[in-house]
Design an enzyme around this catalytic site. Sequence first.
Site, PDB file in Angstrom:
ATOM      1  N   ARG A   1      38.856  43.700  44.212  1.00  0.00           N
ATOM      2  CA  ARG A   1      39.964  43.067  43.487  1.00  0.00           C
ATOM      3  C   ARG A   1      40.064  43.500  42.027  1.00  0.00           C
ATOM      4  O   ARG A   1      41.147  43.726  41.502  1.00  0.00           O
ATOM      5  CB  ARG A   1      39.782  41.549  43.554  1.00  0.00           C
ATOM      6  CG  ARG A   1      40.713  40.728  42.664  1.00  0.00           C
ATOM      7  CD  ARG A   1      40.357  39.256  42.796  1.00  0.00           C
ATOM      8  NE  ARG A   1      40.973  38.407  41.788  1.00  0.00           N
ATOM      9  CZ  ARG A   1      42.131  37.776  41.943  1.00  0.00           C
ATOM     10  NH1 ARG A   1      42.821  37.929  43.060  1.00  0.00           N
ATOM     11  NH2 ARG A   1      42.608  37.000  40.987  1.00  0.00           N
TER      12      ARG A   1
ATOM     13  N   GLU B   1      45.603  44.840  46.800  1.00  0.00           N
ATOM     14  CA  GLU B   1      46.958  44.446  47.186  1.00  0.00           C
ATOM     15  C   GLU B   1      47.841  45.684  47.335  1.00  0.00           C
ATOM     16  O   GLU B   1      48.757  45.935  46.560  1.00  0.00           O
ATOM     17  CB  GLU B   1      47.498  43.447  46.160  1.00  0.00           C
ATOM     18  CG  GLU B   1      46.657  42.183  46.118  1.00  0.00           C
ATOM     19  CD  GLU B   1      46.942  41.275  44.927  1.00  0.00           C
ATOM     20  OE1 GLU B   1      47.918  41.536  44.202  1.00  0.00           O
ATOM     21  OE2 GLU B   1      46.178  40.315  44.718  1.00  0.00           O
TER      22      GLU B   1
ATOM     23  N   HIS C   1      45.798  43.897  40.981  1.00  0.00           N
ATOM     24  CA  HIS C   1      44.647  43.633  41.851  1.00  0.00           C
ATOM     25  C   HIS C   1      44.527  44.765  42.864  1.00  0.00           C
ATOM     26  O   HIS C   1      45.468  45.058  43.597  1.00  0.00           O
ATOM     27  CB  HIS C   1      44.795  42.276  42.542  1.00  0.00           C
ATOM     28  CG  HIS C   1      44.669  41.130  41.611  1.00  0.00           C
ATOM     29  ND1 HIS C   1      45.455  40.007  41.692  1.00  0.00           N
ATOM     30  CD2 HIS C   1      43.847  40.927  40.550  1.00  0.00           C
ATOM     31  CE1 HIS C   1      45.116  39.159  40.731  1.00  0.00           C
ATOM     32  NE2 HIS C   1      44.145  39.701  40.024  1.00  0.00           N
TER      33      HIS C   1
ATOM     34  N   HIS D   1      52.482  41.221  43.331  1.00  0.00           N
ATOM     35  CA  HIS D   1      51.158  40.971  43.894  1.00  0.00           C
ATOM     36  C   HIS D   1      51.308  40.734  45.393  1.00  0.00           C
ATOM     37  O   HIS D   1      52.391  40.792  45.950  1.00  0.00           O
ATOM     38  CB  HIS D   1      50.529  39.733  43.244  1.00  0.00           C
ATOM     39  CG  HIS D   1      50.164  39.905  41.809  1.00  0.00           C
ATOM     40  ND1 HIS D   1      48.861  39.900  41.352  1.00  0.00           N
ATOM     41  CD2 HIS D   1      50.932  40.086  40.690  1.00  0.00           C
ATOM     42  CE1 HIS D   1      48.841  40.068  40.046  1.00  0.00           C
ATOM     43  NE2 HIS D   1      50.097  40.183  39.612  1.00  0.00           N
TER      44      HIS D   1
ATOM     45  N   GLU E   1      54.589  37.221  44.714  1.00  0.00           N
ATOM     46  CA  GLU E   1      53.563  37.410  45.746  1.00  0.00           C
ATOM     47  C   GLU E   1      54.269  37.854  47.016  1.00  0.00           C
ATOM     48  O   GLU E   1      55.014  37.093  47.632  1.00  0.00           O
ATOM     49  CB  GLU E   1      52.796  36.108  45.980  1.00  0.00           C
ATOM     50  CG  GLU E   1      52.052  35.571  44.764  1.00  0.00           C
ATOM     51  CD  GLU E   1      50.746  36.308  44.501  1.00  0.00           C
ATOM     52  OE1 GLU E   1      50.368  37.182  45.320  1.00  0.00           O
ATOM     53  OE2 GLU E   1      50.094  36.014  43.484  1.00  0.00           O
TER      54      GLU E   1
END
Length: 488
Positions: free
Chosen positions: A305, A253, A250, A376, A450
């Site tokens: 994104r 990020e 993405h 991510h 994440e």
Amino acid sequence: MGTLTKTVVLLYVTSAVLCTPFVNQLQPGQEWPTRSSVKQPYHELVQNETDTKSDSVATEVEVVAEEEKAPEEPEVPDDNNPKVLAEEVERIDYSGAQVWKVSTKKSSTQRLINQLASEKLIASWGGNHSAIDILVKPNALENVTAALKKKDVAYYVMIEDLQQRINEENPPLDENELELQDRRGHRMTWKQYHRLEDIHGFMDYLAKTYPSIVSVNTIGKSYEGKELKVLRISDGKQGNKAVFIDGGIHAREWISPAVVTYFINQFAENFDVESDDIKNIDWYFLPVVNPDGYEYTHKSDRLWRKNRKYGYGPSTCTGADLNRNFGYRWGGKGASSYPCSDIYRGSGPFSEPESKAISDFFKNTATKFSAYLTYHSYGQYLLYPWGYDNALPPDHKDLQSVGLLIAQAIRKTGGSEYKVGSSSGLLYPAAGGSDDWAKSLGIKYTYTIELSDTGRYGFVLPASYIEPVARENLAGLRALASVVNKLD
């Protein structure tokens, strides 16, 4: 910009030379090491070598209104016109936009959020079962406030002015750091978010500096023709395990490629003093899966994104969500068929050149990977399959226990708390993710990680956080390596 179609010749390197064969013909001077022949090069020898060679929450929880009318990305003048170069596109200004954390404990809240999204008053950043983070557009602050108060929905403002945070996120380097760049031979610092050119230049530098353990190869190209560069660190020993790590699926990020390149630097620069757990693994790194989108976030829209493939749908929207485009259970829950959605799944499984390149690499390599990690942001989660639905793989207890070990190592090193669980169980279903696909290939330890934070900064995490976040996650990676080395 036309679609770049280029046939990539895939060649196996003989197993007599490699313990984990790579794909693509190697460039001159980048041959793989002979087994058991490697010693870490000393810096004084490197100069001689280089002188003789030419320079050569969730899985993001995105709001999709009923009938899949998700909010379009922010408007950019002529952005969907392929004749307009990215450099000519005006940078999107988020002045006055705010980011709110909204409680979703009331069952009616999700429907309200969907309604506000369909009216293009808000866009989703991420969330979990108890709260969702939303970007509220400047001209919608009063309307959204009134709508939430009317339904007695609790919320608080995390970011007062998003553009101000963007402006402060990535300050220029001071003179000392700039001088250090010149002495070091590459521009990467981990005190700043770097452009793609710096990242790729750093990878090439390591391949030239440590040719006995580091190789860089292109496994494919993006829609706009940018290289998808994979760096391998290996001492060539027979019997080594293999781990694949990627980042930057993405575009917005930024902390993800920064952390992955930090891992690369630590292993390459310190390989001779690394533990056997690290040396006994062949490490494959793809720091930027989505180079077109990543560059676009630096030049035009900080919060973009998707990838940058042009021409989807009757409105000729740009881009697909690469993490909804992988082939396992493609097109299911949490993936949109609406081309303007931020979670648009693409026209079919592996319809995007970036995801297809990864698929082709795994399809054509003889390497047997023991782990696949995709980094991510944000939320501080360690997620394992399945993401496509509220289901678990047969070995979910192993994934949970190892996830907890990784989380414990992170906490002991930096103090950050990472929650561990399945993607669908801890967050929401999202089909077509790279982690589900990797698990479907039989890769044992598959995780979506994440990174920080939990919402105070969200996607615009200041560059001062790069090193602390990377250090604690390096400790987590070492914990995984110790487990991988015990596999039969």
